[in-house]
Design an enzyme around this catalytic site. Sequence first.
Site, PDB file in Angstrom:
ATOM      1  N   ASP A   6     -23.504  69.952  26.034  1.00 52.03           N
ATOM      2  CA  ASP A   6     -22.765  71.200  25.867  1.00 52.03           C
ATOM      3  C   ASP A   6     -21.321  70.976  26.295  1.00 52.03           C
ATOM      4  O   ASP A   6     -21.044  70.725  27.466  1.00 52.03           O
ATOM      5  CB  ASP A   6     -23.420  72.293  26.719  1.00 52.03           C
ATOM      6  CG  ASP A   6     -22.853  73.680  26.460  1.00 52.03           C
ATOM      7  OD1 ASP A   6     -21.687  73.772  26.032  1.00 52.03           O
ATOM      8  OD2 ASP A   6     -23.564  74.672  26.713  1.00 52.03           O
ATOM      9  N   HIS A   7     -20.403  71.073  25.333  1.00 53.65           N
ATOM     10  CA  HIS A   7     -18.997  70.756  25.614  1.00 53.65           C
ATOM     11  C   HIS A   7     -18.334  71.789  26.527  1.00 53.65           C
ATOM     12  O   HIS A   7     -17.240  71.550  27.052  1.00 53.65           O
ATOM     13  CB  HIS A   7     -18.214  70.650  24.298  1.00 53.65           C
ATOM     14  CG  HIS A   7     -17.096  69.659  24.343  1.00 53.65           C
ATOM     15  ND1 HIS A   7     -16.438  69.327  25.511  1.00 53.65           N
ATOM     16  CD2 HIS A   7     -16.501  68.918  23.378  1.00 53.65           C
ATOM     17  CE1 HIS A   7     -15.496  68.439  25.256  1.00 53.65           C
ATOM     18  NE2 HIS A   7     -15.517  68.167  23.966  1.00 53.65           N
ATOM     19  N   ARG A   8     -18.953  72.937  26.734  1.00 53.61           N
ATOM     20  CA  ARG A   8     -18.412  73.911  27.675  1.00 53.61           C
ATOM     21  C   ARG A   8     -18.562  73.426  29.109  1.00 53.61           C
ATOM     22  O   ARG A   8     -17.817  73.843  29.998  1.00 53.61           O
ATOM     23  CB  ARG A   8     -19.118  75.261  27.522  1.00 53.61           C
ATOM     24  CG  ARG A   8     -18.906  75.952  26.185  1.00 53.61           C
ATOM     25  CD  ARG A   8     -19.780  77.182  26.066  1.00 53.61           C
ATOM     26  NE  ARG A   8     -21.203  76.832  26.101  1.00 53.61           N
ATOM     27  CZ  ARG A   8     -22.183  77.715  26.044  1.00 53.61           C
ATOM     28  NH1 ARG A   8     -21.893  79.019  25.942  1.00 53.61           N
ATOM     29  NH2 ARG A   8     -23.455  77.341  26.069  1.00 53.61           N
ATOM     30  N   PRO A  45     -21.656  74.768  21.727  1.00 52.16           N
ATOM     31  CA  PRO A  45     -20.767  73.769  21.120  1.00 52.16           C
ATOM     32  C   PRO A  45     -21.241  72.366  21.501  1.00 52.16           C
ATOM     33  O   PRO A  45     -20.820  71.791  22.495  1.00 52.16           O
ATOM     34  CB  PRO A  45     -19.398  74.094  21.740  1.00 52.16           C
ATOM     35  CG  PRO A  45     -19.729  74.727  23.058  1.00 52.16           C
ATOM     36  CD  PRO A  45     -21.017  75.472  22.863  1.00 52.16           C
ATOM     37  N   ILE A  88     -19.636  69.850  29.874  1.00 48.64           N
ATOM     38  CA  ILE A  88     -19.464  68.396  29.987  1.00 48.64           C
ATOM     39  C   ILE A  88     -18.364  67.939  29.047  1.00 48.64           C
ATOM     40  O   ILE A  88     -18.269  68.421  27.915  1.00 48.64           O
ATOM     41  CB  ILE A  88     -20.797  67.690  29.656  1.00 48.64           C
ATOM     42  CG1 ILE A  88     -21.891  68.148  30.633  1.00 48.64           C
ATOM     43  CG2 ILE A  88     -20.643  66.176  29.685  1.00 48.64           C
ATOM     44  CD1 ILE A  88     -23.285  67.894  30.139  1.00 48.64           C
TER      45      ILE A  88
END
Length: 454
Positions: free
Chosen positions: A426-428, A240, A430
């Site tokens: 990576d939104h998981r 993501p 950061i």
Amino acid sequence: MSVIEIKVPDIGDFAEVTVIELMVKPGDTVRAEQSLITVESDKASMEIPCSHSGVVKQLKVGLGDKVKQGSLLLILEVADRTDSGSGPVAKPAADPMVVPAPAPSSPPPANLPPAEPRLSSHVPQAALGGLPHASPSVRKFARELGVPLTEMKGSGPKGRITEADVQGFTRSVMAGAVQTAAIAAQVKPGAAGASDGAGLGLIPWPRVDFAKFGPVERKEMSRIKKISGANLLRNAVMIPAVTNHDDADITDLEAFRVSTNLESEKSAKSGQSAGPVKVTMLAFLIKACVAALKKFPEFNSSLDAESDNSALVYKQYYHIGFAADTPSGLMVPVIKDADKKGIFQISQEMSELAKKARDGKLSPAEMSGASFTISSLGGIGGRYFTPIINAPEVAILGVCKSTMAPVWDGKAFQPRLMLPLSLTWDHRVIDGATAARFNVYLGQILGDFRRVLL
């Protein structure tokens, strides 16, 4: 005719690996870059290519043997001894310790029936529990034919699927004796999985006869593009990703870089140094990124696959990859321990690695271990773009060509040299606020490089 020894080349950080597949036998004629054997560590499989063309006289390894760099694989008879060492050696494009990339395989045998219509690629739910037991070349062969490995039983050791198994399965499907889950799903209108992207619920990829619209020419993609394409697709689908765009004022830094190169040239001409080392802006970017990674360690981490991505691995080293444009496609050499090296040393290493990349001589070790990557289009142009993260890293920095722009200093607009930054993360791992702070801090360092010392 002369006889030479073919040995295991540099295989990166692997101390010892197991031979799981023999792809040639005595009497076979092989070409340079053709795969000879498949080896496997506790985490990945890879194929060992041949560095020369010739005829296999003796095979020195067997299934289950342990080999390492320098181990003797086979005795090869070649036509001209003077050609030894000239054949390029194929290299994997990504870290083999993470996800084994597809490797070249022999073309399908001539007696294999034509696969028209091609079977739809299939990702059944059963595949989610683990990958089928097969070598990279067999996986590639199966993908080319659209064969779902998860629906096959292997005849090799420990149930390993072989190329012969894939051929036999294909013949059975074409004869109507076997029906894949994808074919069965296509019989039912609206059924789940009735598409090329079955596991994702996507509609089929369009199949078009382009020739009916006008003249066409078909060209095979380079091996590098095929390998990187598979990795990029996986990363784009599974991560993501979000991209932040910003600008950094590099007016003073560029002036310092230019003056540094002039001093280096003068020193070389006067005989005070062996030769000038051209300092690039990318070398300063690498040092600036190291400083930012130290301040924001999440960007220098990776999700721990062993814990189903429920934990983070924070790296205490700073290995920076940089994208290198080559005639065969994009490659990513890695500057190891960039935090311990100066600008001149980084510039020198970048120049050497980039040349190796263009010549196709990068070793696996020189492309592995990156904790953060920079993709620079500065020498070409553009403004902003969205780089794709190179798993298992969690971020990548894209930079484009710097341009002069009017910047308000509180009293008047001043001409300043601005460098576009595109940070994908990576939104998981950061969040948006941390990513914004990283970009701002990176811009501050590039605006005043003395901050690297703080």
